[in-house]
Scaffold this active site. Structure first.
Site, PDB file in Angstrom:
ATOM      1  N   ARG A 191       0.827  -1.203   0.000  1.00  0.00           N
ATOM      2  CA  ARG A 191       0.000   0.000   0.000  1.00  0.00           C
ATOM      3  C   ARG A 191       0.866   1.258   0.000  1.00  0.00           C
ATOM      4  O   ARG A 191       0.537   2.247  -0.665  1.00  0.00           O
ATOM      5  CB  ARG A 191      -0.952  -0.010   1.193  1.00  0.00           C
ATOM      6  N   LYS A 238      -2.755   6.529   1.543  1.00  0.00           N
ATOM      7  CA  LYS A 238      -2.632   6.955   2.944  1.00  0.00           C
ATOM      8  C   LYS A 238      -1.691   8.155   3.062  1.00  0.00           C
ATOM      9  O   LYS A 238      -0.681   8.124   3.774  1.00  0.00           O
ATOM     10  CB  LYS A 238      -2.167   5.780   3.806  1.00  0.00           C
ATOM     11  N   GLU A 281     -16.442   6.391   4.331  1.00  0.00           N
ATOM     12  CA  GLU A 281     -15.775   5.794   5.484  1.00  0.00           C
ATOM     13  C   GLU A 281     -15.827   6.745   6.665  1.00  0.00           C
ATOM     14  O   GLU A 281     -16.252   7.896   6.546  1.00  0.00           O
ATOM     15  CB  GLU A 281     -14.333   5.406   5.159  1.00  0.00           C
TER      16      GLU A 281
END
Length: 408
Positions: free
Chosen positions: A152, A254, A290
């Site tokens: 990621r 992220k 989210e």
């Protein structure tokens, strides 16, 4: 042999002995059905597992201040929150733009020096990851899916125009940092060691451009529960004016800027007594995305559904794991658009994330209407999934999923 025991005074070896991933194909089928209550995070447990492990070499240099302490740190393990506690060592590795990372080292934990013109400070060119290490009863340590964090980070680095460590470099650095700080890993059932890898543009840049130098840094901190409610149900409010991410933006990686953007809505929600904010899509303002730092799941009968990953939602590693665990347990799982109105007649709602693992939702408020779930208690599905995943993460069952990495 313990990694630090092999070190001689005055020498600076460029390796650490770190056990590799064990091969779960040799293990019996994982039992994901045995109960483990949410409250077990606050109790001493007597369950154990006996995985095998083998040594591999980690490419990390030990700084000349490295030493090992085998006793646990002297802190109140029974009252750990999710706050930062400085530990002993951090990991540092640098590279120039257009080059590759190499020659990382463990250093004494402390402040770092950055130019006021660093890319991360001026233009937000940075990413972070989060994962955990758990102590087993036999003294060994378990990491949960560190290679997924590495992958990621690499995807995020490509989006943010940064070089990134290879998967092996990332995982080896995590292992080295955890072993160097193992006295800070909580006793069994008392919490975990939170691991925070950072990738940032540390070089000085004035005009808008990728930084000329990059730093990969890892620090760790022992933690307990993320929400102040602990494992009790949390209470969310739906936000449809402020948005976490936009199509074509960076919501699916992220990057550090994603989290500063949620602070205003989150702070306002907490002032009103809510635990956190549930965000809607910014185009239609009717589909779930989210929570500030968690993925969201909705339960209706044997069906579990969660918003599909479409560029504005972070592909959570706990989210991915819960989907696999739920299917193993016989649930039907759908990844799709989830309309906000589907919250009105849901049986359960829960959040997932590295910090929270599985957090049951006690109520959601939307346009002034409060929708309660499970009469303020923990839903059966949330409990079952929490039990299954945490038993695996903590080593109480054998890992037939091949998700954990064991260190001695």
């Amino acid at each position: 042999m313990d990694c630090a025991a092999a070190l001689l005074p005055g020498f600076h070896p460029n390796y650490l002995l770190c056990p590799s991933r064990h091969f779960s194909s040799l293990l019996p089928k994982t039992d994901l059905s045995s109960p483990l209550k949410f409250q077990l995070q606050n109790k001493q447990l007597s369950l154990a597992s006996s995985h095998g492990f083998s040594p591999v070499i980690c490419n990390a240099t030990l700084s000349d201040t490295y030493s090992e302490t085998v006793e646990l740190a002297d802190i109140d393990w029974d009252n750990l929150g999710f706050g930062f506690l400085p530990t002993d060592y951090m990991y540092n590795m640098k590279c120039a733009q257009g080059e590759s990372f190499s020659n990382g080292e463990l250093q004494r934990f402390g402040n770092i020096e950055l130019s006021p013109s660093a890319g991360v400070l001026n233009y937000g060119q940075g990413l972070f990851e989060g994962l955990k290490a758990y102590r087993k009863e036999d003294g060994n340590i378990l990491l949960f899916r560190p290679e997924e964090n590495a992958l990621r980070m690499r995807l995020g680095a490509e989006r943010m125009c940064m070089p990134s460590p290879t998967v092996d470099q990332f995982v080896d650095a995590v292992k080295a940092t955890v072993l160097a700080n193992k006295r800070w890993i909580p006793p069994v059932g008392k919490g975990s060691l939170y691991i925070r890898p950072l990738l940032m543009g540390s070089g000085a840049v004035l005009g808008l451009a990728p930084a000329p130098e990059y730093t990969f840094l890892i620090y760790v901190s022992p933690v307990g529960n993320y929400f102040k409610e602990g494992v009790a149900p949390i209470h969310l409010i739906v936000e449809d004016n402020l948005h976490r991410a936009t199509p074509g933006g960076t919501g699916g990686v992220k990057t550090i800027g994603n989290y500063a953007a949620v602070l205003k809505a989150q702070s306002a929600a907490k002032e009103q007594g809510y635990s956190d904010v549930l965000y809607l899509d910014c185009v239609h303002k009717k589909y779930l995305e989210e929570v500030s730092s968690c993925n969201i799941f909705v339960v209706k009968g044997n069906l579990i559904f969660t918003p599909a990953i479409k560029g504005t939602i972070l592909p959570g590693i706990t989210r991915k794991s819960i989907i696999d665990v739920a299917r193993t347990l016989g649930f039907q799982v759908e990844e799709r658009l989830v309309h906000v109105d589907e919250l009105l007649d849901a049986d359960e709602v829960f959040c997932t994330g590295t910090a929270v693992v599985v957090s049951p939702v006690g109520s959601i408020t939307y346009h002034g209407e409060r929708v309660p779930y499970n009469e303020g208690g923990v839903g059966a599905v949330s409990q079952q999934l929490y039990s299954a995943l945490t038993r695996l993460q903590m080593g109480f069952i054998k890992d037939n999923m091949n998700w954990t990495v064991e260190l001695s």
